[in-house]
Write a protein that holds these residues in place. Structure first.
Motif, short mmCIF file in Angstrom:
data_model
loop_
_atom_site.label_atom_id
_atom_site.label_comp_id
_atom_site.label_asym_id
_atom_site.label_seq_id
_atom_site.Cartn_x
_atom_site.Cartn_y
_atom_site.Cartn_z
N LEU A 41 -9.12 3.18 10.13
CA LEU A 41 -7.79 3.07 9.53
C LEU A 41 -6.91 2.27 10.48
O LEU A 41 -6.84 2.58 11.66
CB LEU A 41 -7.19 4.46 9.30
CG LEU A 41 -8.01 5.42 8.43
CD1 LEU A 41 -7.42 6.81 8.47
CD2 LEU A 41 -8.10 4.90 7.01
N GLU A 65 -5.06 6.45 -4.30
CA GLU A 65 -6.06 7.49 -4.06
C GLU A 65 -7.48 7.06 -4.40
O GLU A 65 -8.40 7.30 -3.62
CB GLU A 65 -5.69 8.76 -4.83
CG GLU A 65 -4.44 9.44 -4.30
CD GLU A 65 -4.06 10.66 -5.12
OE1 GLU A 65 -4.97 11.43 -5.49
OE2 GLU A 65 -2.87 10.84 -5.37
N PHE A 106 -4.47 1.94 2.05
CA PHE A 106 -5.07 1.80 0.73
C PHE A 106 -4.01 1.60 -0.35
O PHE A 106 -2.86 1.99 -0.18
CB PHE A 106 -5.89 3.06 0.40
CG PHE A 106 -6.94 3.36 1.44
CD1 PHE A 106 -8.10 2.63 1.49
CD2 PHE A 106 -6.74 4.35 2.38
CE1 PHE A 106 -9.07 2.89 2.46
CE2 PHE A 106 -7.69 4.63 3.35
CZ PHE A 106 -8.86 3.89 3.38
N VAL A 154 -7.62 13.53 -0.40
CA VAL A 154 -6.72 12.39 -0.38
C VAL A 154 -5.62 12.65 -1.39
O VAL A 154 -5.89 12.94 -2.56
CB VAL A 154 -7.46 11.08 -0.75
CG1 VAL A 154 -6.51 9.91 -0.77
CG2 VAL A 154 -8.61 10.83 0.21
N ALA A 206 -8.95 4.87 -1.65
CA ALA A 206 -9.21 5.64 -0.43
C ALA A 206 -10.47 6.48 -0.57
O ALA A 206 -11.31 6.50 0.34
CB ALA A 206 -8.00 6.52 -0.09
N ILE A 247 -4.47 12.04 4.25
CA ILE A 247 -5.92 12.23 4.23
C ILE A 247 -6.22 13.43 5.12
O ILE A 247 -5.97 13.40 6.33
CB ILE A 247 -6.66 10.97 4.72
CG1 ILE A 247 -6.24 9.76 3.88
CG2 ILE A 247 -8.16 11.18 4.66
CD1 ILE A 247 -6.81 8.44 4.39
N ASN A 266 0.83 -1.20 0.00
CA ASN A 266 0.00 0.00 0.00
C ASN A 266 0.87 1.25 0.00
O ASN A 266 1.95 1.27 0.55
CB ASN A 266 -0.92 0.01 1.22
CG ASN A 266 -1.98 -1.06 1.14
OD1 ASN A 266 -2.14 -1.72 0.13
ND2 ASN A 266 -2.71 -1.22 2.21
N SER A 311 -1.86 7.71 6.14
CA SER A 311 -2.38 6.35 6.18
C SER A 311 -1.73 5.46 5.13
O SER A 311 -1.52 5.87 4.00
CB SER A 311 -3.90 6.37 5.96
OG SER A 311 -4.40 5.06 5.85
#
Length: 86
Positions: A48, A29, A26, A74, A32, A9, A4, A23
């Motif tokens: 998260l 983008e 994900f 994001v 997320a 964010i 990831n 974070s």
């Protein structure tokens, strides 16, 4: 399984302040933004598991109550010009 990416964010709250979380939850983008939009539509919190708030060294689990969030950005960088908005 792909690794990831680290995303910034930024949550813009009703009171006008911004809260930024880094974070690694994900793949990118689009994923997320889709997850955040789904949480908003379903009126639930965003969970998260690999997030850092401010300058924390280690990632932690974070639960974000989206009830008072006006918008979300994001992006891969913390720049005013970059990133997708929700």
């Amino acid at each position: 399984m792909s690794e990831n990416v680290v995303l910034i964010i930024r949550f813009h709250l009703v009171g006008g302040e911004d809260v930024s979380v880094t974070s690694g939850d994900f793949d990118g983008e689009p994923e997320a933004v889709t997850a955040i939009a789904r949480a908003v539509d379903e009126r639930r919190s965003l969970v998260l598991m690999r997030a850092r708030y401010d300058s924390e060294a280690e990632p932690h689990g974070v639960v974000v109550n989206l009830a008072n969030v006006v918008s979300v950005r994001v992006s891969k960088t913390d720049s005013a010009e970059a990133g997708q908005y929700l």
